[in-house]
Design a protein around this motif. Structure first.
Motif, PDB file in Angstrom:
ATOM      1  N   LEU A  64       0.796  -1.229   0.000  1.00 39.47           N
ATOM      2  CA  LEU A  64       0.000   0.000   0.000  1.00 39.47           C
ATOM      3  C   LEU A  64       0.832   1.284   0.000  1.00 39.47           C
ATOM      4  N   THR A  65       2.065   1.216  -0.436  1.00 38.76           N
ATOM      5  CA  THR A  65       2.953   2.393  -0.405  1.00 38.76           C
ATOM      6  C   THR A  65       2.337   3.600  -1.102  1.00 38.76           C
ATOM      7  N   ASP A  66       1.791   3.403  -2.314  1.00 32.78           N
ATOM      8  CA  ASP A  66       1.253   4.550  -3.056  1.00 32.78           C
ATOM      9  C   ASP A  66      -0.041   5.072  -2.437  1.00 32.78           C
ATOM     10  N   LEU A  67      -0.818   4.198  -1.771  1.00 31.22           N
ATOM     11  CA  LEU A  67      -2.011   4.669  -1.051  1.00 31.22           C
ATOM     12  C   LEU A  67      -1.597   5.622   0.061  1.00 31.22           C
ATOM     13  N   PHE A  68      -0.579   5.241   0.827  1.00 29.01           N
ATOM     14  CA  PHE A  68      -0.137   6.084   1.939  1.00 29.01           C
ATOM     15  C   PHE A  68       0.424   7.410   1.438  1.00 29.01           C
ATOM     16  N   ASP A  69       1.085   7.384   0.283  1.00 30.03           N
ATOM     17  CA  ASP A  69       1.611   8.620  -0.309  1.00 30.03           C
ATOM     18  C   ASP A  69       0.489   9.584  -0.681  1.00 30.03           C
ATOM     19  N   VAL A  70      -0.563   9.071  -1.341  1.00 39.69           N
ATOM     20  CA  VAL A  70      -1.651   9.943  -1.788  1.00 39.69           C
ATOM     21  C   VAL A  70      -2.469  10.447  -0.594  1.00 39.69           C
ATOM     22  N   CYS A  71      -2.591   9.622   0.446  1.00 40.79           N
ATOM     23  CA  CYS A  71      -3.331  10.060   1.629  1.00 40.79           C
ATOM     24  C   CYS A  71      -2.531  11.071   2.461  1.00 40.79           C
ATOM     25  N   GLU A  72      -1.205  10.957   2.423  1.00 40.91           N
ATOM     26  CA  GLU A  72      -0.350  11.955   3.067  1.00 40.91           C
ATOM     27  C   GLU A  72      -0.593  13.334   2.454  1.00 40.91           C
ATOM     28  N   LEU A  73      -0.830  13.338   1.154  1.00 41.20           N
ATOM     29  CA  LEU A  73      -1.076  14.583   0.420  1.00 41.20           C
ATOM     30  C   LEU A  73      -2.456  15.164   0.731  1.00 41.20           C
ATOM     31  N   HIS A  74      -3.481  14.290   0.779  1.00 37.26           N
ATOM     32  CA  HIS A  74      -4.868  14.769   0.895  1.00 37.26           C
ATOM     33  C   HIS A  74      -5.424  14.746   2.323  1.00 37.26           C
ATOM     34  N   GLN A  75      -4.885  13.919   3.209  1.00 38.27           N
ATOM     35  CA  GLN A  75      -5.302  13.865   4.611  1.00 38.27           C
ATOM     36  C   GLN A  75      -6.802  13.579   4.797  1.00 38.27           C
ATOM     37  N   PRO A  76      -7.286  12.405   4.366  1.00 41.22           N
ATOM     38  CA  PRO A  76      -8.705  12.090   4.584  1.00 41.22           C
ATOM     39  C   PRO A  76      -9.041  12.036   6.063  1.00 41.22           C
ATOM     40  N   LYS A  77     -10.262  12.454   6.389  1.00 40.38           N
ATOM     41  CA  LYS A  77     -10.685  12.560   7.788  1.00 40.38           C
ATOM     42  C   LYS A  77     -11.405  11.311   8.284  1.00 40.38           C
ATOM     43  N   THR A  78     -12.058  10.583   7.352  1.00 40.23           N
ATOM     44  CA  THR A  78     -12.920   9.460   7.730  1.00 40.23           C
ATOM     45  C   THR A  78     -12.595   8.242   6.880  1.00 40.23           C
ATOM     46  N   LEU A  79     -12.617   7.063   7.500  1.00 37.83           N
ATOM     47  CA  LEU A  79     -12.538   5.815   6.758  1.00 37.83           C
ATOM     48  C   LEU A  79     -13.951   5.246   6.665  1.00 37.83           C
ATOM     49  N   ILE A  80     -14.411   5.009   5.444  1.00 38.27           N
ATOM     50  CA  ILE A  80     -15.732   4.418   5.226  1.00 38.27           C
ATOM     51  C   ILE A  80     -15.544   2.973   4.783  1.00 38.27           C
TER      52      ILE A  80
END
Length: 307
Positions: free
Chosen positions: A188-204
């Motif tokens: 999941l390396t690229d998932l963590f990279d994109v989320c570092e950029l966008h900072q989602p608040k909620t996991l659905i």
């Protein structure tokens, strides 16, 4: 118009029949069958003969139900188990010959996009969110907000794949857990990279294991929710974490005895909890929500828009 949606998952086959009128719909019938198409050798990319036959038998029964409801349009899709299996196309051809049901094999990207459409329909997206759909063969992640899909990807780290490869102890050992978490981290390396950029608040969490989590959490409060009637459910974060730790540390027999866990999910739920907790911790997210609308509702929404 009456539409039937068939979702051929790695563990479960789903049938949903709805009456549509314009953009509105009413669900007339809904069922799921634990076919376990990925049983035994999913990591070898093969559907074993027993699973192949179970799949055919299930779809013959689905066909009888569809005829009984006088359905006008059938949309059947297959995901990870069929997508990755060397004999997946042979299975699709056999289904067509024996039931006249035509199956579309979805790519991981197509699957993720349709999951987003289903979750959006539930009203669960209230802010910048990361949707996670834990299947038997793959896990889809969709980054989105209330207006648009921002990023999506499908990963071959489904619960059945990880269970067959790593889950060798009861209760699950620290070694098995660590091997699973290292594998997830690397995948999941690229998932963590994109989320570092966008900072989602909620996991659905999209249906499946998250429905089981919701039923177990609510049962402990003696307020059992009916996942068949709710579209969305906000978790109390601390209650979810306490439950997930209990599941991860439990034995197979202890989980069997927990009200709210269907037989198919008794061991898979441990993998689902590990994946969920790792993603929550890694992304520092402390808001968790269930959407009972998932891939099949996305397919239904897509069909309504087309016709």
């Amino acid at each position: 118009m009456r539409i039937a949606v068939i979702d051929l998952g790695t563990n479960t086959f789903h049938l949903l029949i709805a009456e549509t009128s314009g953009q509105d719909f009413k669900v007339l019938y809904k069922t799921n069958v634990p076919v376990k198409l990925g049983e035994g050798r999913i990591n070898d990319n093969i559907i074993i003969p027993a699973a192949f036959e179970r799949g055919i038998s299930c779809l013959k029964n689905f066909k009888e139900t569809i005829v009984g409801f006088q359905v006008e349009r059938v949309k059947a899709t297959a995901t990870s188990a069929v997508r990755s299996a060397g004999n997946g196309k042979k299975f699709v051809a056999a289904v067509k010959e024996l039931t006249e049901i035509e199956i579309e094999i979805l790519s991981g990207e197509e699957e993720a996009a349709l999951i987003y459409e289903g979750v959006k329909l539930s009203g669960a997206i209230e802010d910048l969110s990361l949707i996670m759909d834990i299947g038997g063969g793959s896990v889809e992640f969709i980054l989105c907000d209330t207006e648009k899909l921002i990023w999506k990807k499908s990963y071959n780290i489904g619960a059945a794949r990880l269970m067959q490869r790593f889950f060798k102890s009861d209760p699950i050992s620290d070694q098995d857990k660590n091997e699973i978490l290292v594998h997830i981290q690397e995948a999941l390396t690229d998932l963590f990279d994109v989320c570092e950029l966008h900072q989602p608040k909620t996991l659905i969490g999209s249906a499946g294991a998250f429905e089981t989590f919701a039923e177990l959490v609510s049962a402990e409060k003696n307020k059992m929710i009916d996942v068949a009637t709710v579209k969305s459910y906000p978790f109390n974060f601390d209650e979810y974490i306490a439950l997930s730790i209990k599941l991860i540390n439990s034995t197979h027999q202890q989980r069997v005895e927990m009200p709210g866990i269907i037989p198919l999910r008794v061991d898979l739920i441990v993998i689902a909890a590990l994946i969920t907790n790792f993603v929550l911790g890694r992304l520092k997210i402390n808001q968790l929500r269930l959407s009972t609308y998932d891939l099949k509702m996305g397919i239904l929404a897509n069909q309504i828009q087309r016709y």
